[in-house]
Enzyme design. Structure first.
Site, PDB file in Angstrom:
ATOM      1  CG  ASP A 210     -24.146   4.783 -41.123  1.00 51.19           C
ATOM      2  OD1 ASP A 210     -24.656   5.184 -40.059  1.00 51.19           O
ATOM      3  OD2 ASP A 210     -24.380   5.308 -42.229  1.00 51.19           O
TER       4      ASP A 210
ATOM      5  CD  GLU B  84      -9.205 -13.060 -44.581  1.00 51.00           C
ATOM      6  OE1 GLU B  84      -9.829 -13.335 -45.624  1.00 51.00           O
ATOM      7  OE2 GLU B  84      -8.499 -12.036 -44.455  1.00 51.00           O
TER       8      GLU B  84
END
Length: 569
Positions: free
Chosen positions: A230, A279
């Site tokens: 956002d 990751e």
């Protein structure tokens, strides 16, 4: 709007997809069909009038049958709902009114078991004023470490009783609010780009950076596949000692050096996020809500950053062949610059639904592009041509779903829902309405809870009343009403999304000259074409096998305001 809106005819229903394991495709999102769920208005399992996670889980079979690839879940965090959940009290928990972390885990399991990925909303520009950090800031003195997580300034004028600047918030009203110091005296002012309940974070503070990296890992470890970011262009700020006036601020170029919006440094934040995304296997991704100059959008969508950025250009276009072609051509070129895929949006939780926008008279649509004045009239002036709006919306959606890139769909558009305009002032919830009286009625009209059945206190949304009033014409638009109609808008979406999955091609298209300025045609790489007649008169249909159409027809003429997919001979 008087009475139910008549539904035109189209294709047949599609059986639910079988359960499936998620693939390990690193780039699944590049051409995904993503369905946005506004949690408080999707399905209410516990009867408190507010949609919840168990309500969503109970509808996973519906989502699977729709044929989407992913769900984007709007904020579900603890919140006072000063801005529909975008005022977040705790980034690593679930609002108890809509569930628990266990409910969240079960929803992830149900979605993944149905072959549906999950994207969650992240709100990093601001917290709520109930967040533990902000409460600590209010209890701490000026210049403290707690206040440094936010943007506090001394006031101007005698006793500092005037705000640091005359800036206005996005929702209307001043962008600065004064606090009371711990000793009870009038104190400093804090910046809030949106509602006063949404204090802006200070992203120069390393603690803010680290805490959001923790949040990314928290949800990624729980199985989240991606993040919608956002106000992605608002995080980095550099406020000079003498603040510019609002007029001076508005006149500054947004070229990476603006004090508030779209600063170049924001991409340092997203490069650190990318390290976290990578990751995981497959890597997570982000999609930026970045209202920036188009030329700067690729930076947000780069492989070193979030990976994808919203393109709202099609949403802002009129139902017009030239505008649609220019928009598509430009944005495919722009996506190529970043190495990302483009995104296509026609409706979301912040705008008037596209079936309504397309139903306003031409002059009104030009002068009232976002439907603000129509909403202020309570939906009475100008008169909405609901049937035309829905016909155009179906044609535009079929056009959108044929494009290379990701299609972001908003809950309820598959039911052909129009904007609910005549919500009583006493029932409204959007802060834009309260902060901009007489200027905007806010966004509640596209956030009205969905109708699942033809009757009941909330048309099947829940066992009791819904948190926003639903109009009577929702009955004819409900899932129950449309399930039985082979020609319903719901079944058009099901057919189109099923075909889209089967017909998936590379991320290119080839324009085909139609010989008529109101007809757009393009070819996808594996031998199927999309043709849209934007005009008022039937046009010749190219040769080929009709796969799906937004309106029924026979013969060799495409009806007015209709899209057809064909397999070439």
């Amino acid at each position: 709007m008087k009475g139910p809106i008549p539904l035109p005819h189209t294709s047949t229903a599609v059986a639910p997809l079988p359960s499936t394991e998620l693939s390990g495709d690193q780039h699944w999102w590049r051409q995904a069909a993503v369905y946005q769920i506004y949690p408080r208005s999707f399905a209410d399992a516990d009867g408190n009038g507010i949609g919840d996670l168990r309500g969503i889980a109970s509808r996973v079979d519906y989502l699977q049958g729709l044929g989407i690839d992913a769900v984007w879940l709007s904020p579900f965090y603890p919140s006072a709902l000063a801005d529909g959940g975008y005022d977040v009290d705790d980034y690593r928990d679930v609002d108890p009114k809509i569930g628990t972390l266990q409910d969240f885990d079960e929803l992830v399991k149900a979605l993944h078991g149905a072959g549906i990925r999950l994207i969650v909303d992240l709100v990093p520009n601001h917290t709520s004023d109930r967040h533990a950090w902000f409460r600590e800031a209010l209890e701490s003195p000026p210049g403290s470490a707690a206040r440094d997580r936010y943007i506090f300034r001394d006031g101007t004028g005698p006793g500092g009783d005037q705000p640091p600047s005359d800036w206005q918030s996005i929702f209307g009203g001043p962008a600065w609010t004064r606090i009371t110091e711990p000793d009870g005296s009038p104190g400093q002012w804090y910046l809030h780009s949106f509602a006063q309940e949404q204090p802006d974070l200070n992203w120069k503070n390393p603690e803010v950076h680290e805490d959001f990296l923790t949040t990314l890992r928290f949800w990624s470890d729980r199985g989240v596949d991606g993040f919608r970011v956002d106000v992605a262009h608002g995080l980095s700020k550099d406020l000079p000692e003498r603040l510019p006036t609002q007029a001076e601020l508005d006149a500054l170029p947004k070229d990476g050096t603006h004090p508030i919006w779209d600063r170049d440094e924001v991409h340092e934040i997203y490069r650190a996020w990318r390290e976290v995304f990578d990751e995981y296997t497959p890597a997570k991704f982000g999609v930026a809500e970045a209202w920036v100059d188009s030329a700067r959008r690729p930076q947000y969508a780069s492989p070193e950053g979030l990976g994808q950025a919203f393109n709202f250009d099609l949403l802002e276009a009129h139902f017009d062949a030239a505008q649609f072609r220019d928009t598509v051509t430009f944005n495919l070129e722009l996506a190529a610059q970043s190495g990302s895929s483009s995104t296509w949006v026609l409706s979301n939780h912040d705008v008037v639904r596209h079936a309504t926008r397309y139903g306003l008279p031409p002059k009104a649509a030009e002068e009232d592009k976002d439907g603000t004045y129509w909403l202020l009239s309570g939906g009475t002036a100008p008169e909405l041509d609901a049937a035309t709006g829905l016909r155009r919306a179906r044609a535009a959606t079929l056009f959108e779903l044929a494009l290379p890139g990701s299609a972001y769909l908003y809950q309820g558009e598959e039911l052909g829902l129009h904007e609910v305009a005549n919500i009583p002032d006493s029932a409204r919830q959007d802060p834009t309405f309260f902060r901009s009286p007489g200027v905007s009625v806010g966004r509640d009209g596209c956030r009205v809870p969905l109708p699942w059945s033809t009757s009941g206190a909330s048309f099947g949304f829940g066992p009791g009343e819904a948190h926003l009033p639903q109009p009577e014409w929702f009955s004819a638009h409900s899932v129950e009403a449309q399930e039985a109609q082979a020609d319903s808008t719901l079944n058009l979406y099901r057919s189109a999304l099923s075909l889209r999955r089967d017909l998936q091609a590379d991320e290119t298209l080839e324009w085909i000259e139609s010989g008529h300025r109101e007809v757009l045609a393009f070819r996808r790489s594996n031998g199927w074409i999309c043709v849209t007649n934007f005009g008022q008169q039937p046009q010749p249909l190219p040769e080929g096998e009709v796969l799906v159409s937004s309106e029924p027809f026979t013969g060799d003429q495409i009806p007015a305001e209709t899209t057809v997919w064909l397999r070439e001979p």
